[in-house]
Design an enzyme around this catalytic site. Structure first.
Site, PDB file in Angstrom:
ATOM      1  N   ASP A   1       9.569   1.137   8.851  1.00 27.81           N
ATOM      2  CA  ASP A   1      10.911   0.505   8.470  1.00 27.81           C
ATOM      3  C   ASP A   1      10.435  -0.667   7.602  1.00 27.81           C
ATOM      4  O   ASP A   1       9.596  -1.179   7.673  1.00 27.81           O
ATOM      5  CB  ASP A   1      11.780   0.066   9.639  1.00 27.81           C
ATOM      6  N   GLY A   2      11.523  -0.777   6.575  1.00 25.24           N
ATOM      7  CA  GLY A   2      11.271  -1.884   5.981  1.00 25.24           C
ATOM      8  C   GLY A   2      10.887  -1.755   4.422  1.00 25.24           C
ATOM      9  O   GLY A   2      10.590  -2.455   3.541  1.00 25.24           O
TER      10      GLY A   2
ATOM     11  N   LEU B   1      -7.477  13.894  15.495  1.00 25.37           N
ATOM     12  CA  LEU B   1      -6.316  13.199  15.458  1.00 25.37           C
ATOM     13  C   LEU B   1      -5.185  14.144  15.206  1.00 25.37           C
ATOM     14  O   LEU B   1      -5.263  15.056  14.228  1.00 25.37           O
ATOM     15  CB  LEU B   1      -6.379  12.087  14.432  1.00 25.37           C
TER      16      LEU B   1
ATOM     17  N   ARG C   1      21.613   8.741   2.638  1.00 25.71           N
ATOM     18  CA  ARG C   1      21.351   7.736   1.508  1.00 25.71           C
ATOM     19  C   ARG C   1      21.798   8.320   0.333  1.00 25.71           C
ATOM     20  O   ARG C   1      21.908   9.385   0.163  1.00 25.71           O
ATOM     21  CB  ARG C   1      19.614   7.495   1.815  1.00 25.71           C
TER      22      ARG C   1
ATOM     23  N   HIS D   1       8.693   2.632  -1.067  1.00 26.54           N
ATOM     24  CA  HIS D   1       8.384   3.905  -0.392  1.00 26.54           C
ATOM     25  C   HIS D   1       7.120   4.384  -0.798  1.00 26.54           C
ATOM     26  O   HIS D   1       6.539   4.948   0.002  1.00 26.54           O
ATOM     27  CB  HIS D   1       9.426   5.074  -0.647  1.00 26.54           C
TER      28      HIS D   1
ATOM     29  N   SER E   1      14.883  10.651   8.691  1.00 26.91           N
ATOM     30  CA  SER E   1      15.646  11.128   9.975  1.00 26.91           C
ATOM     31  C   SER E   1      16.724  11.949   9.692  1.00 26.91           C
ATOM     32  O   SER E   1      17.141  12.006   8.235  1.00 26.91           O
ATOM     33  CB  SER E   1      16.087   9.816  10.442  1.00 26.91           C
ATOM     34  N   SER E   2      17.535  12.664  10.629  1.00 34.18           N
ATOM     35  CA  SER E   2      18.769  13.533  10.348  1.00 34.18           C
ATOM     36  C   SER E   2      19.535  12.625   9.542  1.00 34.18           C
ATOM     37  O   SER E   2      20.385  13.189   8.927  1.00 34.18           O
ATOM     38  CB  SER E   2      18.877  14.527  11.358  1.00 34.18           C
TER      39      SER E   2
ATOM     40  N   GLY F   1      12.724  -0.758   1.825  1.00 32.68           N
ATOM     41  CA  GLY F   1      13.387  -1.121   0.823  1.00 32.68           C
ATOM     42  C   GLY F   1      13.466  -2.669   0.715  1.00 32.68           C
ATOM     43  O   GLY F   1      13.281  -3.225  -0.681  1.00 32.68           O
ATOM     44  N   ARG F   2      13.208  -3.321   1.761  1.00 33.97           N
ATOM     45  CA  ARG F   2      13.365  -4.828   1.690  1.00 33.97           C
ATOM     46  C   ARG F   2      12.109  -5.373   1.128  1.00 33.97           C
ATOM     47  O   ARG F   2      12.027  -6.518   0.397  1.00 33.97           O
ATOM     48  CB  ARG F   2      13.575  -5.142   3.310  1.00 33.97           C
ATOM     49  N   TRP F   3      10.957  -4.752   1.378  1.00 29.81           N
ATOM     50  CA  TRP F   3       9.762  -5.014   0.828  1.00 29.81           C
ATOM     51  C   TRP F   3       9.851  -4.959  -0.561  1.00 29.81           C
ATOM     52  O   TRP F   3       9.565  -5.686  -1.371  1.00 29.81           O
ATOM     53  CB  TRP F   3       8.697  -4.026   1.466  1.00 29.81           C
TER      54      TRP F   3
ATOM     55  N   SER G   1      16.909   4.415  16.751  1.00 31.96           N
ATOM     56  CA  SER G   1      17.409   4.796  15.711  1.00 31.96           C
ATOM     57  C   SER G   1      17.203   6.485  15.855  1.00 31.96           C
ATOM     58  O   SER G   1      16.911   7.060  14.940  1.00 31.96           O
ATOM     59  CB  SER G   1      16.876   4.516  14.316  1.00 31.96           C
TER      60      SER G   1
HETATM   61  C1  FPP Z   1      12.262   3.057   5.892  1.00 27.80           C
HETATM   62  O1  FPP Z   1      12.601   2.048   4.821  1.00 27.80           O
HETATM   63  C2  FPP Z   1      11.509   4.009   5.615  1.00 27.80           C
HETATM   64  C3  FPP Z   1      12.061   5.287   5.472  1.00 27.80           C
HETATM   65  C4  FPP Z   1      13.346   5.899   5.366  1.00 27.80           C
HETATM   66  C5  FPP Z   1      11.085   6.572   4.948  1.00 27.80           C
HETATM   67  C6  FPP Z   1       9.731   6.438   5.330  1.00 27.80           C
HETATM   68  C7  FPP Z   1       9.001   7.226   4.273  1.00 27.80           C
HETATM   69  C8  FPP Z   1       7.515   6.865   3.710  1.00 27.80           C
HETATM   70  C9  FPP Z   1       6.852   5.873   4.230  1.00 27.80           C
HETATM   71  C10 FPP Z   1       7.228   7.518   2.724  1.00 27.80           C
HETATM   72  C11 FPP Z   1       7.332   9.261   2.720  1.00 27.80           C
HETATM   73  C12 FPP Z   1       6.839   9.801   3.971  1.00 27.80           C
HETATM   74  C13 FPP Z   1       5.822  11.051   4.124  1.00 27.80           C
HETATM   75  C14 FPP Z   1       5.432  11.466   5.217  1.00 27.80           C
HETATM   76  C15 FPP Z   1       4.972  10.847   2.641  1.00 27.80           C
HETATM   77  P1  FPP Z   1      14.014   1.735   4.489  1.00 27.80           P
HETATM   78  O2  FPP Z   1      14.065   2.367   3.345  1.00 27.80           O
HETATM   79  O3  FPP Z   1      14.771   1.979   5.754  1.00 27.80           O
HETATM   80  O4  FPP Z   1      13.603   0.198   4.209  1.00 27.80           O
HETATM   81  P2  FPP Z   1      14.931  -0.865   4.402  1.00 27.80           P
HETATM   82  O5  FPP Z   1      15.427  -0.780   5.832  1.00 27.80           O
HETATM   83  O6  FPP Z   1      14.381  -2.278   4.094  1.00 27.80           O
HETATM   84  O7  FPP Z   1      15.851  -0.378   3.550  1.00 27.80           O
END
Ligand code: FPP
Length: 246
Positions: free
Chosen positions: A18-19, A129, A69, A35, A63-64, A21-23, A194
Site C-alpha cells: 500500500d501507499g 520460493l 479506480r 506504482h 484487488s477485485s 499513490g501517497r509516495w 481490505s
Molecule cells: C497500493 O497503492 C498499490 C496497489 C493498488 C497496486 C500494487 C501494485 C504494484 C506494486 C505494481 C503492479 C503489480 C505487479 C505484480 C507487477 P495505492 O495506489 O493504493 O496507494 P495510496 O493508498 O497511497 O493511493
C-alpha cells in the site's frame, strides 16, 4: 539491530503493498510513478524473501475492488503487470521460483490471462520460493466461490455434508496447497485487511509498517520479521511463558 532467529523465519509472508499513490504525491509525481517504483520494491522484496529462506511470498497486486479506480490507473496497473511478466518471468524461472496466481481470471484481458497462465505453467515444477500473485483477487468472492463449488459437489453426490470441515473448505480455495501465512504485512500505516486472505489469515500475525510500499525492501522486510519474531503466537492456547508451545 537484533538478529533474526533462523528457526523462526515464517514459511509464508503475505503483503498488502500500500501507499504507491501517497509516495508519488508526496514527491509531486504522478501516481503511475509510485506504482512503477512499487514494482522495483517488489523485485527487491522477492530477492530478500529468497535470501531469508521464506518459502511462500504472496502479494496483493490487484484487488477485485481496484476496478473502481479511474480507467487510466487500472490500465497503468495492467500495463505494469504485463511488463513485469515479460521482463522478469525468465529470470524468476532461472532462480527456481514457482509462480502461482490467485484471483479470478474472468474479466481480465485475454493477453493478461495468457501471461498469468504462462507464468504458472513455465514455473510449475520449480522448487524454490513460491511467489503468489493475488490478481483480481477478493477473499469474500473466493469463499463464496468455494461455497458454490462445495454445494455443487454435494448436489452431484460427490461429497456428503458431514464431510464439510475446515480442511475441505481450504481445498476449495484458490490457495489450495499453500500453507496459511504466519505473517501479513501492510505498508503505509493503514490497519485493515481490505478483503485479502480472510480465511487464510485467521491465525496470522499482522505487522503494519509506516513506510510506503515503494520504499520497501530487504531492510523493511527484516524489521517486520523482527517484530513477528518478538510476538508470542498462541493459536488459542497458552503463551510459551505459561507452558504453551511456540
Ligand atoms: C497500493 O497503492 C498499490 C496497489 C493498488 C497496486 C500494487 C501494485 C504494484 C506494486 C505494481 C503492479 C503489480 C505487479 C505484480 C507487477 P495505492 O495506489 O493504493 O496507494 P495510496 O493508498 O497511497 O493511493
Amino acid at each position: 539491530m537484533t538478529a533474526l532467529i533462523p528457526d523462526l523465519i515464517p514459511q509464508h509472508v503475505a503483503i498488502i503493498m500500500d501507499g504507491n499513490g501517497r509516495w508519488a504525491s508526496q514527491r509531486g509525481l504522478p501516481r503511475f510513478e509510485g506504482h512503477r517504483r512499487g514494482v522495483e520494491a517488489l523485485r527487491k522484496t522477492i530477492r530478500a524473501a529468497e535470501e531469508l529462506g521464506i518459502r511462500y511470498l504472496t502479494v496483493y497486486s490487484f484487488s477485485s475492488e481496484n476496478w473502481k479506480r479511474p480507467a487510466t490507473e487500472v490500465s497503468d496497473l495492467m500495463g505494469l503487470l504485463r511488463r513485469f511478466i515479460r521482463n522478469d518471468l525468465a529470470e524468476l524461472h532461472s532462480r527456481n521460483i514457482r509462480v502461482r496466481v490467485i484471483g479470478v481470471k474472468e474479466g481480465l484481458a485475454p493477453d493478461i490471462i495468457a501471461l498469468l497462465d504462462e507464468s504458472e505453467q513455465l514455473t510449475k515444477n520449480n522448487t524454490g520460493l513460491t511467489f503468489v500473485v493475488a490478481f483480481n483477487y477478493g477473499a469474500r468472492r473466493e469463499i463464496a466461490n468455494a461455497a458454490r463449488l462445495i454445494a455443487q459437489a454435494v448436489k452431484a453426490g460427490e461429497i456428503n455434508t458431514d464431510a464439510i470441515d475446515e480442511k475441505l473448505v481450504s481445498n476449495y480455495l484458490n490457495t489450495v496447497g499453500i500453507p496459511d501465512p504466519e505473517l501479513v504485512i501492510r505498508t503505509s500505516g493503514e490497519q485493515r485487511l481490505s478483503n485479502f486472505l480472510l480465511w487464510q489469515s485467521s491465525y496470522s500475525e499482522f505487522v503494519f509498517t509506516s513506510g510506503h510500499w515503494p520504499d520497501f525492501g530487504r531492510d523493511a522486510l527484516e524489521e517486520a520479521l523482527l517484530v513477528y519474531q518478538s510476538r508470542d503466537r498462541r493459536f488459542g492456547g497458552l503463551s510459551s511463558a505459561m507452558g504453551g508451545v511456540r
